[in-house]
Design a protein around this motif. Structure first.
Motif, PDB file in Angstrom:
ATOM      1  N   MET A 218      19.398 -59.780  -6.898  1.00 59.49           N
ATOM      2  CA  MET A 218      19.704 -60.193  -5.553  1.00 59.49           C
ATOM      3  C   MET A 218      20.618 -59.150  -4.914  1.00 59.49           C
ATOM      4  SD  MET A 218      21.367 -63.743  -4.232  1.00 59.49           S
ATOM      5  CE  MET A 218      23.112 -63.494  -4.364  1.00 59.49           C
ATOM      6  N   VAL A 219      20.276 -58.707  -3.760  1.00 59.86           N
ATOM      7  CA  VAL A 219      21.076 -57.726  -3.031  1.00 59.86           C
ATOM      8  C   VAL A 219      21.970 -58.473  -2.056  1.00 59.86           C
ATOM      9  CG1 VAL A 219      21.021 -55.779  -1.458  1.00 59.86           C
ATOM     10  CG2 VAL A 219      19.296 -55.978  -3.242  1.00 59.86           C
ATOM     11  N   THR A 220      23.276 -58.262  -2.207  1.00 64.71           N
ATOM     12  CA  THR A 220      24.235 -58.876  -1.302  1.00 64.71           C
ATOM     13  C   THR A 220      24.820 -57.813  -0.392  1.00 64.71           C
ATOM     14  OG1 THR A 220      26.073 -58.560  -2.826  1.00 64.71           O
ATOM     15  CG2 THR A 220      24.842 -60.630  -3.026  1.00 64.71           C
ATOM     16  N   ILE A 221      25.578 -58.253   0.585  1.00 66.53           N
ATOM     17  CA  ILE A 221      26.193 -57.318   1.524  1.00 66.53           C
ATOM     18  C   ILE A 221      27.170 -56.400   0.802  1.00 66.53           C
ATOM     19  CG2 ILE A 221      28.081 -58.813   2.253  1.00 66.53           C
ATOM     20  CD1 ILE A 221      26.092 -56.777   4.700  1.00 66.53           C
ATOM     21  N   GLU A 222      27.823 -56.928  -0.249  1.00 66.17           N
ATOM     22  CA  GLU A 222      28.760 -56.105  -1.021  1.00 66.17           C
ATOM     23  C   GLU A 222      28.020 -54.966  -1.720  1.00 66.17           C
ATOM     24  OE1 GLU A 222      28.491 -59.490  -1.597  1.00 66.17           O
ATOM     25  OE2 GLU A 222      30.133 -60.012  -0.267  1.00 66.17           O
TER      26      GLU A 222
ATOM     27  N   LEU B  36      25.322 -53.536  -0.724  1.00 62.59           N
ATOM     28  CA  LEU B  36      24.933 -52.568   0.291  1.00 62.59           C
ATOM     29  C   LEU B  36      26.117 -51.693   0.706  1.00 62.59           C
ATOM     30  CD1 LEU B  36      22.613 -54.787   2.494  1.00 62.59           C
ATOM     31  CD2 LEU B  36      21.954 -53.063   0.811  1.00 62.59           C
ATOM     32  N   PHE B  37      27.306 -52.301   0.837  1.00 61.64           N
ATOM     33  CA  PHE B  37      28.496 -51.522   1.169  1.00 61.64           C
ATOM     34  C   PHE B  37      28.805 -50.503   0.081  1.00 61.64           C
ATOM     35  CE2 PHE B  37      30.172 -55.191   3.912  1.00 61.64           C
ATOM     36  CZ  PHE B  37      29.672 -54.610   5.054  1.00 61.64           C
ATOM     37  N   ILE B  38      28.735 -50.936  -1.161  1.00 64.86           N
ATOM     38  CA  ILE B  38      29.023 -50.035  -2.280  1.00 64.86           C
ATOM     39  C   ILE B  38      27.983 -48.916  -2.340  1.00 64.86           C
ATOM     40  CG2 ILE B  38      29.137 -49.868  -4.804  1.00 64.86           C
ATOM     41  CD1 ILE B  38      30.360 -52.721  -4.723  1.00 64.86           C
ATOM     42  N   ALA B  39      26.717 -49.276  -2.171  1.00 57.83           N
ATOM     43  CA  ALA B  39      25.655 -48.261  -2.201  1.00 57.83           C
ATOM     44  C   ALA B  39      25.821 -47.254  -1.071  1.00 57.83           C
ATOM     45  CB  ALA B  39      24.295 -48.930  -2.120  1.00 57.83           C
ATOM     46  N   ALA B  40      26.232 -47.719   0.094  1.00 56.32           N
ATOM     47  CA  ALA B  40      26.420 -46.815   1.224  1.00 56.32           C
ATOM     48  C   ALA B  40      27.609 -45.884   1.019  1.00 56.32           C
ATOM     49  CB  ALA B  40      26.608 -47.621   2.506  1.00 56.32           C
ATOM     50  N   TYR B  41      28.642 -46.349   0.353  1.00 55.59           N
ATOM     51  CA  TYR B  41      29.845 -45.555   0.151  1.00 55.59           C
ATOM     52  C   TYR B  41      29.762 -44.651  -1.079  1.00 55.59           C
ATOM     53  CZ  TYR B  41      34.733 -44.406  -0.583  1.00 55.59           C
ATOM     54  OH  TYR B  41      35.909 -43.732  -0.772  1.00 55.59           O
ATOM     55  N   ALA B  42      29.015 -45.079  -2.082  1.00 57.33           N
ATOM     56  CA  ALA B  42      28.970 -44.364  -3.355  1.00 57.33           C
ATOM     57  C   ALA B  42      28.335 -42.986  -3.225  1.00 57.33           C
ATOM     58  CB  ALA B  42      28.188 -45.179  -4.376  1.00 57.33           C
ATOM     59  N   PRO B  43      28.921 -41.977  -3.869  1.00 59.47           N
ATOM     60  CA  PRO B  43      28.343 -40.634  -3.819  1.00 59.47           C
ATOM     61  C   PRO B  43      27.077 -40.510  -4.665  1.00 59.47           C
ATOM     62  CG  PRO B  43      30.303 -40.648  -5.200  1.00 59.47           C
ATOM     63  CD  PRO B  43      30.193 -41.999  -4.588  1.00 59.47           C
ATOM     64  N   ASN B  44      26.929 -41.404  -5.659  1.00 56.85           N
ATOM     65  CA  ASN B  44      25.730 -41.374  -6.498  1.00 56.85           C
ATOM     66  C   ASN B  44      25.518 -42.745  -7.147  1.00 56.85           C
ATOM     67  OD1 ASN B  44      27.407 -41.508  -8.859  1.00 56.85           O
ATOM     68  ND2 ASN B  44      27.730 -39.298  -8.692  1.00 56.85           N
ATOM     69  N   ALA B  45      24.400 -42.897  -7.815  1.00 53.80           N
ATOM     70  CA  ALA B  45      24.043 -44.185  -8.419  1.00 53.80           C
ATOM     71  C   ALA B  45      24.983 -44.564  -9.554  1.00 53.80           C
ATOM     72  CB  ALA B  45      22.600 -44.150  -8.916  1.00 53.80           C
TER      73      ALA B  45
END
Length: 137
Positions: A1-5, A7-16
């Protein structure tokens, strides 16, 4: 399940790799302050008045409980009940009156007139424990 959190982490993270390491930390903190693992009344005052209300998990859990469980008739089995002894010359209803008027207003006391070896819900017993007995090992 993809939550807003997520998405925020994925957008901020420099890599996986960074995202996969940061995500459990953030989710763990949010779950800790949403009122499920630690009840609202037990959350430290500093965190209670801001983190609890900013936490999206608080609203997620609240909506799940309100819309799916609130008006559901719950029937406990014998193994889900707890046995506790009452003070002398009192009934379950007298002993639990304060709780049943406040936090336990939706509780269903199975035998309110019992005077000895009365049954009560496990949750009810956890609420009645004193701070000293919570620290006991």
């Amino acid at each position: 399940m993809v939550t807003i959190e997520n998405l925020f982490i994925a957008a901020y993270a420099p890599n996986a790799l960074f995202a996969s390491l940061a995500n459990p930390l953030v989710i763990g903190i949010l779950v800790s302050f949403c009122g499920v693992m630690v009840p609202y009344a037990e959350i430290n005052v500093f965190w209670r008045y801001w983190m609890y209300y900013l936490n999206p998990f608080n609203y997620l859990m609240g909506s799940m409980l309100v819309f799916t469980v609130w008006d559901t008739d719950v029937r406990c089995t014998q193994s889900e009940l707890a046995i506790f002894d009452l003070p002398a010359n009192s009934t379950c209803e007298q002993y639990l009156s304060t709780y049943l008027e406040t936090l336990g207003s939706a509780a269903d006391l199975l035998n309110p007139s019992a005077t000895a070896h009365s049954y009560g819900l496990v949750y009810l017993m956890m609420k009645l424990r004193t701070k000293a007995s919570k620290k006991a090992e």
